[in-house]
Design a protein around this motif. Structure first.
Motif, PDB file in Angstrom:
ATOM      1  N   ARG A   1       0.834  -1.186   0.000  1.00 56.22           N
ATOM      2  CA  ARG A   1       0.000   0.000   0.000  1.00 56.22           C
ATOM      3  C   ARG A   1       0.876   1.246   0.000  1.00 56.22           C
ATOM      4  O   ARG A   1       1.715   1.420   0.894  1.00 56.22           O
ATOM      5  CB  ARG A   1      -0.864  -0.010   1.260  1.00 56.22           C
TER       6      ARG A   1
ATOM      7  N   ALA B   1       2.617  -0.296  12.352  1.00 57.21           N
ATOM      8  CA  ALA B   1       1.341  -0.450  11.651  1.00 57.21           C
ATOM      9  C   ALA B   1       1.252  -1.762  10.888  1.00 57.21           C
ATOM     10  O   ALA B   1       0.168  -2.159  10.460  1.00 57.21           O
ATOM     11  CB  ALA B   1       1.114   0.725  10.700  1.00 57.21           C
TER      12      ALA B   1
ATOM     13  N   HIS C   1       3.938  -1.088   3.782  1.00 59.30           N
ATOM     14  CA  HIS C   1       3.537   0.303   3.560  1.00 59.30           C
ATOM     15  C   HIS C   1       4.682   1.085   2.935  1.00 59.30           C
ATOM     16  O   HIS C   1       5.843   0.934   3.337  1.00 59.30           O
ATOM     17  CB  HIS C   1       3.142   0.953   4.897  1.00 59.30           C
TER      18      HIS C   1
ATOM     19  N   PHE D   1      -3.906  -5.861   8.172  1.00 56.90           N
ATOM     20  CA  PHE D   1      -3.985  -4.873   9.245  1.00 56.90           C
ATOM     21  C   PHE D   1      -3.119  -5.298  10.428  1.00 56.90           C
ATOM     22  O   PHE D   1      -3.254  -6.404  10.947  1.00 56.90           O
ATOM     23  CB  PHE D   1      -5.443  -4.700   9.686  1.00 56.90           C
ATOM     24  N   GLY D   2      -2.248  -4.391  10.845  1.00 55.99           N
ATOM     25  CA  GLY D   2      -1.315  -4.714  11.921  1.00 55.99           C
ATOM     26  C   GLY D   2      -1.930  -4.632  13.302  1.00 55.99           C
ATOM     27  O   GLY D   2      -2.988  -4.034  13.504  1.00 55.99           O
ATOM     28  N   VAL D   3      -1.243  -5.236  14.244  1.00 55.16           N
ATOM     29  CA  VAL D   3      -1.622  -5.172  15.654  1.00 55.16           C
ATOM     30  C   VAL D   3      -0.900  -3.975  16.245  1.00 55.16           C
ATOM     31  O   VAL D   3       0.306  -4.032  16.497  1.00 55.16           O
ATOM     32  CB  VAL D   3      -1.229  -6.463  16.391  1.00 55.16           C
ATOM     33  N   MET D   4      -1.613  -2.898  16.430  1.00 55.46           N
ATOM     34  CA  MET D   4      -0.980  -1.648  16.847  1.00 55.46           C
ATOM     35  C   MET D   4      -1.971  -0.891  17.687  1.00 55.46           C
ATOM     36  O   MET D   4      -3.161  -0.908  17.378  1.00 55.46           O
ATOM     37  CB  MET D   4      -0.589  -0.846  15.607  1.00 55.46           C
ATOM     38  N   PRO D   5      -1.547  -0.133  18.685  1.00 64.99           N
ATOM     39  CA  PRO D   5      -0.148   0.016  19.077  1.00 64.99           C
ATOM     40  C   PRO D   5       0.263  -1.147  19.995  1.00 64.99           C
ATOM     41  O   PRO D   5      -0.543  -1.835  20.494  1.00 64.99           O
ATOM     42  CB  PRO D   5      -0.142   1.317  19.844  1.00 64.99           C
TER      43      PRO D   5
ATOM     44  N   TYR E   1      -7.719   3.636  21.513  1.00 65.40           N
ATOM     45  CA  TYR E   1      -6.997   2.382  21.292  1.00 65.40           C
ATOM     46  C   TYR E   1      -7.924   1.173  21.297  1.00 65.40           C
ATOM     47  O   TYR E   1      -7.792   0.278  20.461  1.00 65.40           O
ATOM     48  CB  TYR E   1      -5.894   2.223  22.337  1.00 65.40           C
TER      49      TYR E   1
ATOM     50  N   ARG F   1     -10.195  -3.421  14.079  1.00 67.95           N
ATOM     51  CA  ARG F   1      -9.315  -4.455  13.521  1.00 67.95           C
ATOM     52  C   ARG F   1      -9.954  -5.838  13.635  1.00 67.95           C
ATOM     53  O   ARG F   1      -9.934  -6.639  12.682  1.00 67.95           O
ATOM     54  CB  ARG F   1      -7.960  -4.449  14.238  1.00 67.95           C
TER      55      ARG F   1
ATOM     56  N   ALA G   1     -12.868  -6.173  11.255  1.00 68.79           N
ATOM     57  CA  ALA G   1     -12.423  -6.317   9.862  1.00 68.79           C
ATOM     58  C   ALA G   1     -12.023  -7.757   9.546  1.00 68.79           C
ATOM     59  O   ALA G   1     -12.122  -8.196   8.402  1.00 68.79           O
ATOM     60  CB  ALA G   1     -11.252  -5.365   9.586  1.00 68.79           C
TER      61      ALA G   1
ATOM     62  N   PRO H   1      -3.012   4.012  11.838  1.00 67.26           N
ATOM     63  CA  PRO H   1      -2.229   3.664  10.639  1.00 67.26           C
ATOM     64  C   PRO H   1      -2.242   2.177  10.312  1.00 67.26           C
ATOM     65  O   PRO H   1      -2.011   1.801   9.166  1.00 67.26           O
ATOM     66  CB  PRO H   1      -0.810   4.124  10.996  1.00 67.26           C
ATOM     67  N   GLN H   2      -2.501   1.352  11.324  1.00 67.22           N
ATOM     68  CA  GLN H   2      -2.522  -0.097  11.060  1.00 67.22           C
ATOM     69  C   GLN H   2      -3.723  -0.496  10.224  1.00 67.22           C
ATOM     70  O   GLN H   2      -3.783  -1.625   9.737  1.00 67.22           O
ATOM     71  CB  GLN H   2      -2.505  -0.862  12.389  1.00 67.22           C
ATOM     72  N   LEU H   3      -4.673   0.402  10.072  1.00 65.84           N
ATOM     73  CA  LEU H   3      -5.866   0.092   9.284  1.00 65.84           C
ATOM     74  C   LEU H   3      -5.804   0.698   7.883  1.00 65.84           C
ATOM     75  O   LEU H   3      -6.820   0.837   7.208  1.00 65.84           O
ATOM     76  CB  LEU H   3      -7.116   0.565  10.037  1.00 65.84           C
ATOM     77  N   ALA H   4      -4.590   1.045   7.448  1.00 64.90           N
ATOM     78  CA  ALA H   4      -4.427   1.590   6.097  1.00 64.90           C
ATOM     79  C   ALA H   4      -5.063   0.635   5.089  1.00 64.90           C
ATOM     80  O   ALA H   4      -4.812  -0.571   5.123  1.00 64.90           O
ATOM     81  CB  ALA H   4      -2.940   1.776   5.779  1.00 64.90           C
ATOM     82  N   GLY H   5      -5.878   1.193   4.228  1.00 62.02           N
ATOM     83  CA  GLY H   5      -6.543   0.369   3.238  1.00 62.02           C
ATOM     84  C   GLY H   5      -7.984   0.082   3.605  1.00 62.02           C
ATOM     85  O   GLY H   5      -8.759  -0.355   2.750  1.00 62.02           O
ATOM     86  N   LEU H   6      -8.355   0.326   4.847  1.00 60.64           N
ATOM     87  CA  LEU H   6      -9.753   0.163   5.239  1.00 60.64           C
ATOM     88  C   LEU H   6     -10.428   1.508   4.982  1.00 60.64           C
ATOM     89  O   LEU H   6     -10.089   2.501   5.626  1.00 60.64           O
ATOM     90  CB  LEU H   6      -9.826  -0.209   6.731  1.00 60.64           C
TER      91      LEU H   6
ATOM     92  N   GLY I   1      -2.228  -9.292  21.054  1.00 65.58           N
ATOM     93  CA  GLY I   1      -3.109  -9.276  19.903  1.00 65.58           C
ATOM     94  C   GLY I   1      -4.159 -10.366  19.909  1.00 65.58           C
ATOM     95  O   GLY I   1      -4.939 -10.469  18.964  1.00 65.58           O
TER      96      GLY I   1
ATOM     97  N   LEU J   1      -5.851  -4.810  25.556  1.00 67.78           N
ATOM     98  CA  LEU J   1      -6.752  -4.442  24.461  1.00 67.78           C
ATOM     99  C   LEU J   1      -7.454  -5.667  23.865  1.00 67.78           C
ATOM    100  O   LEU J   1      -8.385  -5.521  23.076  1.00 67.78           O
ATOM    101  CB  LEU J   1      -5.996  -3.704  23.354  1.00 67.78           C
TER     102      LEU J   1
END
Lengths: 333, 333, 333, 333
Positions: free
Chosen positions: C261, C273, C281, C329-333, D13, D20, D23, D48-53, D276, D302
């Protein structure tokens, strides 16, 4: 020409910190730094922070050490006694290991195993009477890092009768240097960063030392490994007796001390504030729900928990100002 | 009774480190520590590592500072010039900010905007001629943290013609204190830990300072934010000219220096080895595939990159030993 | 009843991540997980994050693997070729090691030494033509983690003529899992936390793979070790040709891709991310001073840099949806 | 076409983690993600971890949420009640905040202040009877993160009479995301990395929830802030009664559970193993010196401590498989 000191076990983390402190000490000259498998290496190859200090590690030979006025022993468990026995009486010794801390042979055998090497003067100057005892001693057993953290928090309260000596509960977290430099899988950075865990849960070998030094009769102690290189934070809880005010007791105990500081009301200790220093920060409160006294204690496990404490003891033994070469101020953030 | 110094902007990270260094300095006495919004607070409430130092932050008032022999300015961009103008000429000043570093007004306006305050003596003692210039100066502009890291790596090579001044490429990572103490979302611990990112990518305002100090004519500079509090590691690459040996050039340049050290062959710098110290560690190699010269440089952004450097300059300005109150050895690990 | 897959080398970090991904994959069933010294151990004793997964590590025996439809090889350098040779042709293989990546035997011998095992289909589906090639292949060589990060950033720009293939300069930082699980002193948490350093400076063995995959003719590559477990951030700089717009070129190259992306203008990649995901990214800009094109690329070295990439290839080889069992999709933060 | 869900408070958060998980959930469709000050922003600009969503944050308007089958509320204290009151009864609600957890109005007023909003079904499925209650409920109050960690460790032991309900002592450390995304000075990365501290020492507002959920009558609870983004590790100690075996009690309590796991004897929990995921790992031992029962509990604050738990509850409320869209396996290392 300063006072001649040597470090046996200079390749480990406590040994490296000792050399760093000695290098900045106005009165001490390093005459020997010894190691086992690293003998022959440049000290700065083992400790990159000492780049520019032109010292070569030598083998840990009593003859090489006997020439010093004072020797710091930063060796693995069980190696101090044999080496110390081969040093002349005139050579003062501060042992950073556990061999000579316990007065009770049964406690030694139960937690460490093997024959008990006998107790030396306990190297915690802020305990009542210990400052003079250390100054008069030729052999001093430095505190364990957890023991220093917890004893400074708890001993005055038990001594004053402010808290019960039974059913003390302590949870303390340490940075990774507390585990030493031995290369073990669970100490890899990939394993530790982002992780918290307990270890030796309910069975840590510092329990008898802590009980001896604090006067606690029953102690639940859970150590944790924290994702940072240095620092110990101990949460020490005990039931109040109601006969003495915990905060006033702690403030009285450390009034006039250079390195142990009860923080202003409402300010709680942070390990980072002690990094690289010989400081121990304390705060005390009473738990709202249970009424337990909670003392929080922070120090640098390699500072007041090991090398700093050892230099403080050495200063006393050598008749130097107690604070020489030591800082009460941490490197933060 | 020592030399009287003051710190303007003592509530920030560089200011706190200055106070820590002054507290351990054999010749300097802190007579004022000023702040803006934190004026009136105990210094140790702002800097927990200074617990026990009985200093109250006062407002940043020229009158309060004029009484000092030397004033350190650790202020935000654009505030140094106005304050310095109101200090008597007899008061020496070391400015840790950027206001007086650039000699070219156009470069200032292009990267910082606003009127140029004029250049002071550049505070990097290890550059040729600068040690004497600093000693003679009443006003010194301390280096930027990135600029110090990169200039120490690159300036001797360009000066000696060992590398080309065109097409220098630098990627440098900094710990978070380099971003200061302002509370910004992207500097939250939750955001930074476990993360690496670039910032001001291709546009960082230190570029003109680095070009001025190194002689580089074209510079690609990418800064990164690293998950650690302190330290800068710079990878500086430039094309070799073939007319001088890079390693020999660097070793010659820093022979006899106390704080800048070219490591033994094959040993590369680590930021941790410089933590809390005034050291800068360097190594140089030639890239196997491209033939580019690669210099790696590490220092503590609050040490040799800011407060340590400032104290080194102050020592020179005050006729003290250049190393007074400074350590070349980091707190590690 | 799903498709039968096996993991050889399941005790390492990439192996553990493979098992985690397989456990969450809707179509794959793990039929064997093999190890060397850890054979016989419960998988969850080696990988605590897999607690509850009832799998025992077995010895790395071709017979045990031959029963699978597809085998992932996550072995040390030089062990893949021999094992793969003993697997039936009908068993598909994805090799996460380096053995089969290079097409040029001379490059292999120069950087790795020993005989070259021959090249397999290169496992980077987003390269032109590779998606179909992987789908048709029985043997796929997964990318190296640095190579994936850098190739995704650079290959389209060189292919489009947007940047010069000469004098590419890359600095990339990796989390510690990139160094694997072998217990080495410099990978201890005490050494890594709070530290940045370069390693294999100017000599990293991924250089020929990166050149082959990107088309770069001259490459200066400096890797750094960062204090975090996962993630690679690469800063890739190259001189522009002026004949194609870098940003448009990258956006065109990855339009429609699920995992790669190009971020919105002005947003730069962060490794966090991408944590635990198969995302890469990217962002591109032009350096203000030098005019160099700077591409920043981030991914999880165990995700798109290793195990995620391998599962993506496996999905293609097995005719499954390319994204099955993978997250962008990443596990963040 | 899946089940329609919405997230109110998606910019925080817990909100980001909810998105996430949604998704990646096979049955849930995100129909609205709301925020306060960030309304109008792209979700991926905040996370930012959800870039593309491709989701835009909207204002937190009941009308926007009323269209969903189920709404997750991830709002600051005191905002859930008002919003929930404006949602139709037919819309199921899982509240991640504290507003509806406490059954005792006096406890609410004492620790939180203000009027008590009334208790909802408590969202911890592994407590006896709660799974069915949650499945039948239209409104569920998700557990607090510390409460989940401690309750899973302690509730079965008190219920079985294995430990005394008096004088429970807990020390628990949390990663920084537990403090939320509000920008506060003490949460800056420079302050947190390399540091441990306690906070709300002896006064944390989760105490009444923990007592209510565990049956503890007296609780000393000290929370710590740890230098990592995620994870809670709780050390829970209580005096044994001698009438039931703690280990057997815990194993019985969680036999058959998908997410709560008592580790094999001798293996202690690590927070990283749960990162996660929706897992909670437990181990129990008896302190050698004091005889106290020590339970160690780890989860992702989380995950099972917030968003994972909420999705688990939602699955039950919606008649879906309880584990849908959730993993029991952490992203480690």
């Amino acid at each position: 020409m300063g006072i001649r000191v040597a470090v046996a076990g200079a390749s480990g983390y406590a040994g490296g910190e000792l050399v760093r402190l000695i290098a900045g000490h106005p009165e001490l000259d390093l005459v020997a730094a010894t190691a086992h498998s690293q003998a022959g290496a440049a000290l700065s190859a083992v400790h990159p922070q000492l780049a520019g200090l032109d010292v070569t590690l030598t083998a840990t030979d009593p003859a090489a050490l006997a020439d010093a006025d004072l020797v710091f022993l930063a060796l693995p468990h069980g190696e101090s006694a044999a080496l110390a026995a081969r040093l002349p009486d005139a050579v003062r010794v501060v042992d950073l290991g556990a061999d000579h801390r316990l007065t009770d042979p049964a406690a030694w055998e139960s937690y460490y195993g093997g024959p008990h090497a006998g107790a030396w003067t306990y190297g915690l100057p802020e305990l009542p009477g210990q400052r003079a005892a250390i100054a008069a001693a030729g052999r001093v057993a430095n505190t364990g890092c957890y023991a220093a953290t917890i004893t400074l928090a708890l001993a005055p309260l038990i001594a004053a009768g402010a808290v019960e000596a039974d059913d003390v509960v302590v949870v303390a977290a340490s940075g990774t240097t507390g585990a030493g430099k031995a290369v073990k899988p669970h100490l890899l950075a990939s394993e530790v960063m982002g992780d918290l865990s307990t270890y030796k849960t309910g069975t840590h070998q510092h329990v008898p030392e802590i009980k001896q030094a604090t006067g606690a009769r029953s102690l639940s102690f859970t150590p944790m490994l924290a994702p940072m290189p240095r620092g110990i934070l101990a949460t020490v809880t005990a039931r109040p007796t109601g006969t003495a005010d915990p905060a006033a007791t702690l403030r009285d105990a450390y009034a006039g001390e250079s390195f142990v500081r009860v923080l202003p009301d409402g300010t709680f200790p942070r390990t980072a504030a002690t990094l690289g220093s010989n400081a121990c920060h304390l705060q005390v409160t009473v738990d709202r729900d249970s009424g337990r006294v909670i003392v929080v204690s922070a120090l640098d496990n390699l500072g007041k928990g090991a090398a700093g404490q050892a230099v403080q003891c050495a200063n006393l033994m050598l008749g130097l100002p107690e604070t020489a070469g030591l800082s009460a101020f941490g490197v933060m953030p």
